[in-house]
Design a protein around this motif. Structure first.
Motif, PDB file in Angstrom:
ATOM      1  N   ARG A 134       0.846  -1.193   0.000  1.00 41.29           N
ATOM      2  CA  ARG A 134       0.000   0.000   0.000  1.00 41.29           C
ATOM      3  C   ARG A 134       0.885   1.248   0.000  1.00 41.29           C
ATOM      4  N   SER A 135       0.280   2.387  -0.339  1.00 42.44           N
ATOM      5  CA  SER A 135       1.071   3.614  -0.463  1.00 42.44           C
ATOM      6  C   SER A 135       1.718   4.036   0.850  1.00 42.44           C
ATOM      7  N   ASN A 136       1.045   3.739   1.995  1.00 42.10           N
ATOM      8  CA  ASN A 136       1.624   4.131   3.282  1.00 42.10           C
ATOM      9  C   ASN A 136       2.802   3.239   3.689  1.00 42.10           C
ATOM     10  N   GLU A 137       3.078   2.221   2.877  1.00 38.98           N
ATOM     11  CA  GLU A 137       4.231   1.354   3.132  1.00 38.98           C
ATOM     12  C   GLU A 137       5.412   1.682   2.220  1.00 38.98           C
ATOM     13  N   LEU A 138       5.301   2.774   1.497  1.00 35.71           N
ATOM     14  CA  LEU A 138       6.324   3.143   0.524  1.00 35.71           C
ATOM     15  C   LEU A 138       7.090   4.378   0.969  1.00 35.71           C
ATOM     16  N   SER A 139       8.368   4.421   0.637  1.00 33.21           N
ATOM     17  CA  SER A 139       9.179   5.618   0.874  1.00 33.21           C
ATOM     18  C   SER A 139       8.885   6.653  -0.211  1.00 33.21           C
ATOM     19  N   GLY A 140       9.427   7.860  -0.024  1.00 31.97           N
ATOM     20  CA  GLY A 140       9.230   8.902  -1.020  1.00 31.97           C
ATOM     21  C   GLY A 140       9.775   8.520  -2.383  1.00 31.97           C
ATOM     22  N   GLY A 141      10.954   7.899  -2.391  1.00 37.67           N
ATOM     23  CA  GLY A 141      11.543   7.475  -3.654  1.00 37.67           C
ATOM     24  C   GLY A 141      10.728   6.398  -4.338  1.00 37.67           C
ATOM     25  N   GLN A 142      10.133   5.487  -3.550  1.00 36.99           N
ATOM     26  CA  GLN A 142       9.302   4.421  -4.122  1.00 36.99           C
ATOM     27  C   GLN A 142       8.006   4.993  -4.687  1.00 36.99           C
ATOM     28  N   ARG A 143       7.434   5.979  -4.018  1.00 35.11           N
ATOM     29  CA  ARG A 143       6.221   6.615  -4.539  1.00 35.11           C
ATOM     30  C   ARG A 143       6.518   7.319  -5.858  1.00 35.11           C
ATOM     31  N   GLN A 144       7.693   7.938  -5.926  1.00 38.11           N
ATOM     32  CA  GLN A 144       8.063   8.603  -7.176  1.00 38.11           C
ATOM     33  C   GLN A 144       8.176   7.591  -8.302  1.00 38.11           C
ATOM     34  N   ARG A 145       8.717   6.416  -8.008  1.00 40.13           N
ATOM     35  CA  ARG A 145       8.823   5.358  -9.022  1.00 40.13           C
ATOM     36  C   ARG A 145       7.447   4.850  -9.452  1.00 40.13           C
ATOM     37  N   ILE A 146       6.507   4.774  -8.511  1.00 48.35           N
ATOM     38  CA  ILE A 146       5.145   4.342  -8.839  1.00 48.35           C
ATOM     39  C   ILE A 146       4.493   5.343  -9.791  1.00 48.35           C
ATOM     40  N   ALA A 147       4.675   6.639  -9.512  1.00 53.94           N
ATOM     41  CA  ALA A 147       4.119   7.658 -10.392  1.00 53.94           C
ATOM     42  C   ALA A 147       4.727   7.555 -11.794  1.00 53.94           C
ATOM     43  N   LEU A 148       6.029   7.302 -11.868  1.00 58.55           N
ATOM     44  CA  LEU A 148       6.682   7.098 -13.163  1.00 58.55           C
ATOM     45  C   LEU A 148       6.115   5.869 -13.868  1.00 58.55           C
ATOM     46  N   ALA A 149       5.968   4.778 -13.112  1.00 58.21           N
ATOM     47  CA  ALA A 149       5.486   3.524 -13.695  1.00 58.21           C
ATOM     48  C   ALA A 149       4.078   3.684 -14.253  1.00 58.21           C
ATOM     49  N   ARG A 150       3.219   4.409 -13.528  1.00 60.15           N
ATOM     50  CA  ARG A 150       1.838   4.587 -13.987  1.00 60.15           C
ATOM     51  C   ARG A 150       1.794   5.378 -15.300  1.00 60.15           C
ATOM     52  N   ALA A 151       2.759   6.298 -15.473  1.00 63.47           N
ATOM     53  CA  ALA A 151       2.827   7.042 -16.726  1.00 63.47           C
ATOM     54  C   ALA A 151       3.439   6.206 -17.836  1.00 63.47           C
ATOM     55  N   LEU A 152       4.473   5.433 -17.510  1.00 57.78           N
ATOM     56  CA  LEU A 152       5.200   4.681 -18.538  1.00 57.78           C
ATOM     57  C   LEU A 152       4.428   3.472 -19.054  1.00 57.78           C
ATOM     58  N   ILE A 153       3.514   2.950 -18.256  1.00 51.45           N
ATOM     59  CA  ILE A 153       2.787   1.756 -18.681  1.00 51.45           C
ATOM     60  C   ILE A 153       1.919   2.038 -19.916  1.00 51.45           C
ATOM     61  N   LYS A 154       1.625   3.305 -20.149  1.00 46.18           N
ATOM     62  CA  LYS A 154       0.829   3.693 -21.312  1.00 46.18           C
ATOM     63  C   LYS A 154       1.671   3.793 -22.589  1.00 46.18           C
ATOM     64  N   HIS A 155       2.996   3.581 -22.445  1.00 49.15           N
ATOM     65  CA  HIS A 155       3.923   3.667 -23.578  1.00 49.15           C
ATOM     66  C   HIS A 155       3.801   5.008 -24.306  1.00 49.15           C
ATOM     67  N   PRO A 156       3.905   6.121 -23.577  1.00 50.53           N
ATOM     68  CA  PRO A 156       3.786   7.426 -24.237  1.00 50.53           C
ATOM     69  C   PRO A 156       4.998   7.725 -25.114  1.00 50.53           C
ATOM     70  N   LYS A 157       4.794   8.541 -26.119  1.00 51.27           N
ATOM     71  CA  LYS A 157       5.923   9.011 -26.929  1.00 51.27           C
ATOM     72  C   LYS A 157       6.650  10.153 -26.243  1.00 51.27           C
ATOM     73  N   VAL A 158       5.902  10.888 -25.399  1.00 50.21           N
ATOM     74  CA  VAL A 158       6.463  12.032 -24.677  1.00 50.21           C
ATOM     75  C   VAL A 158       6.042  11.933 -23.218  1.00 50.21           C
ATOM     76  N   LEU A 159       7.031  12.008 -22.308  1.00 49.98           N
ATOM     77  CA  LEU A 159       6.736  12.001 -20.878  1.00 49.98           C
ATOM     78  C   LEU A 159       6.974  13.403 -20.338  1.00 49.98           C
ATOM     79  N   LEU A 160       5.948  13.952 -19.689  1.00 54.05           N
ATOM     80  CA  LEU A 160       5.990  15.295 -19.119  1.00 54.05           C
ATOM     81  C   LEU A 160       6.136  15.170 -17.607  1.00 54.05           C
ATOM     82  N   LEU A 161       7.143  15.834 -17.046  1.00 56.00           N
ATOM     83  CA  LEU A 161       7.444  15.679 -15.626  1.00 56.00           C
ATOM     84  C   LEU A 161       7.478  17.045 -14.948  1.00 56.00           C
ATOM     85  N   ASP A 162       6.547  17.247 -14.005  1.00 54.21           N
ATOM     86  CA  ASP A 162       6.426  18.527 -13.311  1.00 54.21           C
ATOM     87  C   ASP A 162       7.091  18.448 -11.940  1.00 54.21           C
TER      88      ASP A 162
END
Length: 369
Positions: A134-162
């Motif tokens: 669960r999210s409360n079992e993740l460190s900040g770095g792991q949450r950042q990786r989850i956010a990246l993974a959720r974007a990358l799973i769509k196989h985008p041509k362009v990744l926008l990072l704010d």
């Protein structure tokens, strides 16, 4: 320019919110597979520009093209982009696998394919075995990786990072910078990255757009921006810089003779339009391009006498501040080697000499009042 270099074309794009101009007539081409950063302080327009690329905002004027197609009529979910937000936006009631798979909800994929893509993406972001957490079992770095993974799973041509690393501590942030750059290079996806941290932009980017008040002040490689800034604002934002007021005395054969407040009369090669006889300007030099010594060597062609006001030791280098006659601000010096006759330290109020090599000085236009 090759076709790849105009994979993303931002053409005369402006964004107005009532009387406020958030983005002011920006044009830039971004190559396929490039790591491109939008760098600037808060309120400079970088996130607004990113949101227009994503389709969350529409340009007031201008057009954005991706792979030759105009984006103005395309909704966010119909664009070949995906976005990673600063807050990560992870759903607390879902586990890691469900968070990552959430990005597939609009795609008609089988359960087997979805599971396969989640496994593949977990491995990509180095979180194999974390799927049931669960999210409360993740460190900040792991949450950042989850956010990246959720974007990358769509196989985008362009990744926008704010500012995706903004919530991490310094050590983890530096580790994630390395991982993010490695991930981008392995995937070959075009990354457009928003940050206010100039060190982060320099570390990650192929090219950077330095932004202020909705404008792109300069676009170039980190090396170009650091070594050949076009304005005081860019020079001051990218790394540390010393500035002294200057007046152009003469220009002959592309070399300006300049009278400075603090460094004396100097010669600087320049082709700048503003470098004309009688013009006011600013001469700049990086702290690491100044050498500090107790005595003036006869070999020193470019040198000025000053008084040491402070010294700080940082392990691999020392930082000094030296006052020189004619300059309102002390000159910052960063040095790994100091020519000291009386030992390995310098005391405050010690007379010293500052010297520099030909080519170390940069002539810049005087900033607007």
């Amino acid at each position: 320019m090759s076709g790849d270099e105009s994979y993303i074309q931002i053409s005369d794009v402006s964004k107005h919110f009532g009387p406020v101009v958030a983005v002011d007539n920006i044009s830039v081409s971004i190559a396929r597979g490039e790591f491109f950063s939008l760098l600037g302080s808060s309120g400079c327009g970088k996130t607004t520009l990113l949101r227009m690329l994503a389709g969350f905002e529409s340009p007031t004027t201008g057009e954005i093209y991706i792979d030759g197609l105009p984006m103005s009529e395309k909704a966010p979910h119909h664009r070949p982009t995906n976005m990673v937000f600063q807050s990560y936006a992870i759903f607390p009631h879902l586990d890691v696998r469900q968070n990552i798979a959430f990005g597939l909800r609009t795609e008609k994929v089988s359960k087997e394919e979805a599971n396969s893509r989640v496994d593949e993406t977990l491995e990509l972001v180095k979180l194999t075995g974390f799927g049931d957490r669960r999210s409360n079992e993740l460190s900040g770095g792991q949450r950042q990786r989850i956010a990246l993974a959720r974007a990358l799973i769509k196989h985008p041509k362009v990744l926008l990072l704010d500012e995706p690393l903004g919530a991490l501590d310094k050590k983890l942030r530096e580790e994630m910078q390395i991982e993010l750059r490695s991930l981008q290079q392995s995937l070959g996806i075009t990354f457009i990255f928003v940050t206010h941290d100039q060190e982060e932009a320099i570390t990650l980017s192929d090219r950077i757009a330095v932004m202020s008040e909705g404008k792109a002040l300069q676009i170039g490689s980190p090396k170009d921006l650091y070594n050949t800034p076009v304005s005081v604002e860019v020079a001051d934002f990218i790394g540390q810089m010393n500035f002294v007021d200057a007046e152009v005395l003469d220009v002959k054969s592309g070399v300006a003779v300049i009278d400075t407040s603090g460094l004396g009369k100097v010669k600087i090669p320049t082709s700048a339009d503003f470098a004309q006889k009688g013009a006011r300007g600013v001469v700049a030099i990086r702290p690491e391009k100044l050498k500090i010594s107790e005595k003036k060597s006869g070999a020193l062609k470019n040198a000025v006498e000053g008084t040491l006001k402070s010294a700080s030791y940082y392990g691999n280098r020392s930082h000094y501040h030296v006052t020189v006659e004619g300059s309102d601000q002390p000159m910052a010096v960063a040095s790994q080697e100091v020519d000291i006759a009386s030992g390995n330290t310098l005391d405050s109020d010690t007379p010293v000499w500052l010297s520099w090599e030909d080519g170390a000085l940069i002539l810049l236009p005087q900033p607007p009042a």
